[in-house]
Write a protein that holds these residues in place. Structure first.
Motif, PDB file in Angstrom:
ATOM      1  N   SER A 105       0.839  -1.188   0.000  1.00 49.49           N
ATOM      2  CA  SER A 105       0.000   0.000   0.000  1.00 49.49           C
ATOM      3  C   SER A 105       0.875   1.239   0.000  1.00 49.49           C
ATOM      4  O   SER A 105       1.899   1.281   0.675  1.00 49.49           O
ATOM      5  N   ARG A 106       0.504   2.223  -0.794  1.00 49.96           N
ATOM      6  CA  ARG A 106       1.103   3.569  -0.769  1.00 49.96           C
ATOM      7  C   ARG A 106      -0.036   4.529  -0.514  1.00 49.96           C
ATOM      8  O   ARG A 106      -1.181   4.249  -0.861  1.00 49.96           O
ATOM      9  N   ILE A 173       0.958  12.930 -12.346  1.00 49.35           N
ATOM     10  CA  ILE A 173       1.004  11.515 -12.689  1.00 49.35           C
ATOM     11  C   ILE A 173       2.124  10.903 -11.865  1.00 49.35           C
ATOM     12  O   ILE A 173       3.253  11.388 -11.878  1.00 49.35           O
ATOM     13  N   GLY A 174       1.819   9.850 -11.115  1.00 48.40           N
ATOM     14  CA  GLY A 174       2.833   9.134 -10.344  1.00 48.40           C
ATOM     15  C   GLY A 174       3.133   7.812 -11.029  1.00 48.40           C
ATOM     16  O   GLY A 174       2.224   7.062 -11.363  1.00 48.40           O
ATOM     17  N   VAL A 175       4.392   7.542 -11.273  1.00 48.31           N
ATOM     18  CA  VAL A 175       4.805   6.288 -11.906  1.00 48.31           C
ATOM     19  C   VAL A 175       5.508   5.465 -10.824  1.00 48.31           C
ATOM     20  O   VAL A 175       6.618   5.783 -10.415  1.00 48.31           O
ATOM     21  N   PHE A 176       4.817   4.441 -10.340  1.00 48.07           N
ATOM     22  CA  PHE A 176       5.324   3.590  -9.271  1.00 48.07           C
ATOM     23  C   PHE A 176       5.932   2.326  -9.870  1.00 48.07           C
ATOM     24  O   PHE A 176       5.376   1.731 -10.783  1.00 48.07           O
ATOM     25  N   SER A 177       7.051   1.914  -9.355  1.00 48.34           N
ATOM     26  CA  SER A 177       7.682   0.678  -9.802  1.00 48.34           C
ATOM     27  C   SER A 177       6.980  -0.513  -9.160  1.00 48.34           C
ATOM     28  O   SER A 177       6.777  -0.544  -7.953  1.00 48.34           O
ATOM     29  N   LYS A 178       6.609  -1.516  -9.969  1.00 47.37           N
ATOM     30  CA  LYS A 178       6.039  -2.737  -9.400  1.00 47.37           C
ATOM     31  C   LYS A 178       7.060  -3.400  -8.485  1.00 47.37           C
ATOM     32  O   LYS A 178       6.700  -3.992  -7.479  1.00 47.37           O
ATOM     33  N   TYR A 179       8.338  -3.286  -8.823  1.00 53.28           N
ATOM     34  CA  TYR A 179       9.394  -3.845  -7.978  1.00 53.28           C
ATOM     35  C   TYR A 179       9.358  -3.200  -6.597  1.00 53.28           C
ATOM     36  O   TYR A 179       9.431  -3.890  -5.584  1.00 53.28           O
ATOM     37  N   ASP A 180       9.210  -1.867  -6.522  1.00 54.26           N
ATOM     38  CA  ASP A 180       9.137  -1.185  -5.243  1.00 54.26           C
ATOM     39  C   ASP A 180       7.904  -1.609  -4.452  1.00 54.26           C
ATOM     40  O   ASP A 180       7.958  -1.788  -3.240  1.00 54.26           O
ATOM     41  N   LEU A 181       6.764  -1.778  -5.129  1.00 57.39           N
ATOM     42  CA  LEU A 181       5.564  -2.247  -4.434  1.00 57.39           C
ATOM     43  C   LEU A 181       5.790  -3.634  -3.865  1.00 57.39           C
ATOM     44  O   LEU A 181       5.350  -3.949  -2.764  1.00 57.39           O
ATOM     45  N   ASN A 182       6.501  -4.480  -4.595  1.00 56.60           N
ATOM     46  CA  ASN A 182       6.802  -5.825  -4.090  1.00 56.60           C
ATOM     47  C   ASN A 182       7.746  -5.768  -2.912  1.00 56.60           C
ATOM     48  O   ASN A 182       7.683  -6.598  -2.009  1.00 56.60           O
ATOM     49  N   LEU A 183       8.669  -4.780  -2.889  1.00 55.02           N
ATOM     50  CA  LEU A 183       9.574  -4.633  -1.743  1.00 55.02           C
ATOM     51  C   LEU A 183       8.787  -4.334  -0.471  1.00 55.02           C
ATOM     52  O   LEU A 183       9.112  -4.834   0.604  1.00 55.02           O
ATOM     53  N   ILE A 184       7.749  -3.505  -0.604  1.00 54.11           N
ATOM     54  CA  ILE A 184       6.921  -3.178   0.556  1.00 54.11           C
ATOM     55  C   ILE A 184       6.280  -4.453   1.088  1.00 54.11           C
ATOM     56  O   ILE A 184       6.116  -4.631   2.295  1.00 54.11           O
ATOM     57  N   ALA A 185       5.925  -5.375   0.202  1.00 57.35           N
ATOM     58  CA  ALA A 185       5.205  -6.582   0.590  1.00 57.35           C
ATOM     59  C   ALA A 185       6.098  -7.568   1.341  1.00 57.35           C
ATOM     60  O   ALA A 185       5.603  -8.457   2.013  1.00 57.35           O
ATOM     61  N   GLN A 186       7.407  -7.420   1.226  1.00 54.54           N
ATOM     62  CA  GLN A 186       8.321  -8.374   1.869  1.00 54.54           C
ATOM     63  C   GLN A 186       8.208  -8.354   3.371  1.00 54.54           C
ATOM     64  O   GLN A 186       8.032  -7.383   3.990  1.00 54.54           O
TER      65      GLN A 186
END
Length: 186
Positions: A105-106, A173-186
């Motif tokens: 979540s962001r 416009i915000g461009v979020f990296s899917k990789y960064d979202l996955n890091l949050i999930a760790q």
């Protein structure tokens, strides 16, 4: 007959419908964003493989009123607003439809309007601020104001990520990296 459409089936949903998404890779599932009250919001996953017998497969609870949803395989992205004060970008796994799971979540102050995915990015249109996560490269934020109308992408103001408040009152416009979202999930 497109000149005389007929109702094949319908299903009652509680609350207000906010958005829907039909995944191009699985047209048997329809995702419907809803809001019942300030505290009861989410996404209903419907099985529409038999249009005469539509059924509910899952219910995903969101942090606020969902405005926009996007689905890729077993991942559901939801953009939601809590009044006019806070927005949320949430990532859910529906690998197990019996137990949808929040992965990341962001959030920030302001409003989010629309989200989509493209390659390895989640693109969101919003107005306000982004609460930053330390050591995270994304998001890249593009500001749009009266000076950017008709501007090329290289001429649009890119905001550096140096604090909690990004942008301000103009649409962004915000461009979020899917990789960064996955890091949050760790």
């Amino acid at each position: 007959d497109s000149a005389n459409p007929t109702l094949v089936s319908d299903i009652d949903l509680e609350g207000e419908g906010r958005d829907l998404f039909l995944a191009p890779t699985d047209s048997s599932k329809l995702f419907v964003a809803y809001s019942k009250s300030d505290a009861d919001n989410g996404i209903t996953v419907l099985d529409i493989s038999d249009l005469e017998n539509i059924s509910s497969l899952a219910d995903i609870k969101t942090s606020a009123v969902p405005i926009s949803i996007w689905v890729e395989d077993t991942l559901v992205y939801a953009g939601s607003n809590q009044g006019f004060d806070n927005w949320f970008l949430e990532l859910f796994s529906i690998a197990n439809l019996d137990e949808p799971k929040l992965l990341a979540s962001r959030d920030g102050a302001g409003l989010i309007w629309d989200i989509q995915t493209f390659d390895e990015f989640v693109i969101a249109s919003f107005q306000g601020t982004i609460n930053l996560v330390p050591l995270m490269d994304s998001p890249l934020v593009l500001n749009f104001d009266s000076k950017t109308k008709g501007a090329s992408p290289s001429e649009i103001n890119r905001v550096s990520i140096e604090g909690v408040k990004m942008g301000g009152g103009q649409p962004q416009i915000g461009v979020f990296s899917k990789y960064d979202l996955n890091l949050i999930a760790q």
